[in-house]
Design an enzyme around this catalytic site. Structure first.
Site, PDB file in Angstrom:
ATOM      1  N   SER A  54     -14.063  50.329  26.243  1.00  9.50           N
ATOM      2  CA  SER A  54     -13.903  49.499  26.254  1.00  9.50           C
ATOM      3  C   SER A  54     -14.454  47.805  25.855  1.00  9.50           C
ATOM      4  CB  SER A  54     -14.309  48.672  28.251  1.00  9.50           C
ATOM      5  OG  SER A  54     -14.077  47.169  28.180  1.00  9.50           O
ATOM      6  N   VAL A  59     -22.073  48.533  23.725  1.00  8.10           N
ATOM      7  CA  VAL A  59     -22.172  49.765  22.153  1.00  8.10           C
ATOM      8  C   VAL A  59     -20.312  49.498  21.843  1.00  8.10           C
ATOM      9  CG1 VAL A  59     -22.177  51.685  22.300  1.00  8.10           C
ATOM     10  CG2 VAL A  59     -23.888  50.762  24.309  1.00  8.10           C
ATOM     11  N   CYS A  60     -19.621  49.336  23.118  1.00 13.30           N
ATOM     12  CA  CYS A  60     -18.020  48.907  22.544  1.00 13.30           C
ATOM     13  C   CYS A  60     -18.139  47.897  21.517  1.00 13.30           C
ATOM     14  CB  CYS A  60     -17.471  49.084  23.276  1.00 13.30           C
ATOM     15  SG  CYS A  60     -17.693  49.948  24.408  1.00 13.30           S
ATOM     16  N   SER A  61     -18.534  46.670  21.238  1.00 13.87           N
ATOM     17  CA  SER A  61     -18.772  45.573  20.248  1.00 13.87           C
ATOM     18  C   SER A  61     -19.587  45.945  19.244  1.00 13.87           C
ATOM     19  CB  SER A  61     -19.436  44.847  21.750  1.00 13.87           C
ATOM     20  OG  SER A  61     -19.415  43.419  21.118  1.00 13.87           O
TER      21      SER A  61
END
Length: 165
Positions: A54, A59-61
């Site tokens: 997501s 972490v995804c960002s």
């Protein structure tokens, strides 16, 4: 099949596991403007496919920002960030993060990408954190499925693979 966990709980990956040397299978996803996009739309370019569960998590960002910043220095390379987030959420994230040129693609409709690359987490209907590098000829030259969903991928190895592709 690669074993992964998400928040330290085992999850089942669904789809066809991909390996270095495989021909990259085509897939259909949706961009932020709700237009269909395929892998073949980027034929002739090196494609660094950054897969996140997501986009709106830390972490995804970081993963999305880091790959976009690093790859901007590479010739003939495009970064495709794929998640099952709705296109509207991806668009909002890009605006908030100051990355209007980042290519975010949504696999929310039918998991075309996730199943073709073996990264659908069955129990969560999310994509496992992973990275694939596809050379200009359409061959997979790098794969990483991160064993724990909250961990970072190996940024350096993926960028190096894209440079060599």
């Amino acid at each position: 099949m690669t074993q992964v966990t998400f928040k330290h709980n085992p999850v089942t990956l669904v789809g066809t596991e991909r390996k270095v040397g495989d021909k990259a299978p085509n897939f259909t996803v949706v961009n932020r403007d709700l237009e269909e996009v395929t892998l073949h739309d980027y034929d002739g370019k090196v494609r660094l496919i950054s897969v996140v569960p997501s986009i709106d998590t830390s972490v995804c960002s970081t993963q999305t920002r880091k790959f976009n910043e690093e790859a901007s220095n590479l010739d003939n390379t495009v970064v495709l960030t794929i998640s099952v987030d709705l296109p509207f959420a991806q668009k909002k994230w890009c605006a908030a993060e100051g990355l209007p040129n980042a290519i975010t693609l949504s696999d929310h409709r039918d998991l075309s990408f996730g199943e073709a690359y073996g990264v659908v987490m069955k129990e969560l209907r999310l994509l496992a954190r992973s990275v694939f590098v596809v050379n200009a000829a359409g061959e997979i030259v790098y794969t990483e499925v991160v064993p724990e969903g909250s961990d970072h991928p190996n940024y350096e190895a993926a960028i190096e693979a894209a440079k060599k592709a």
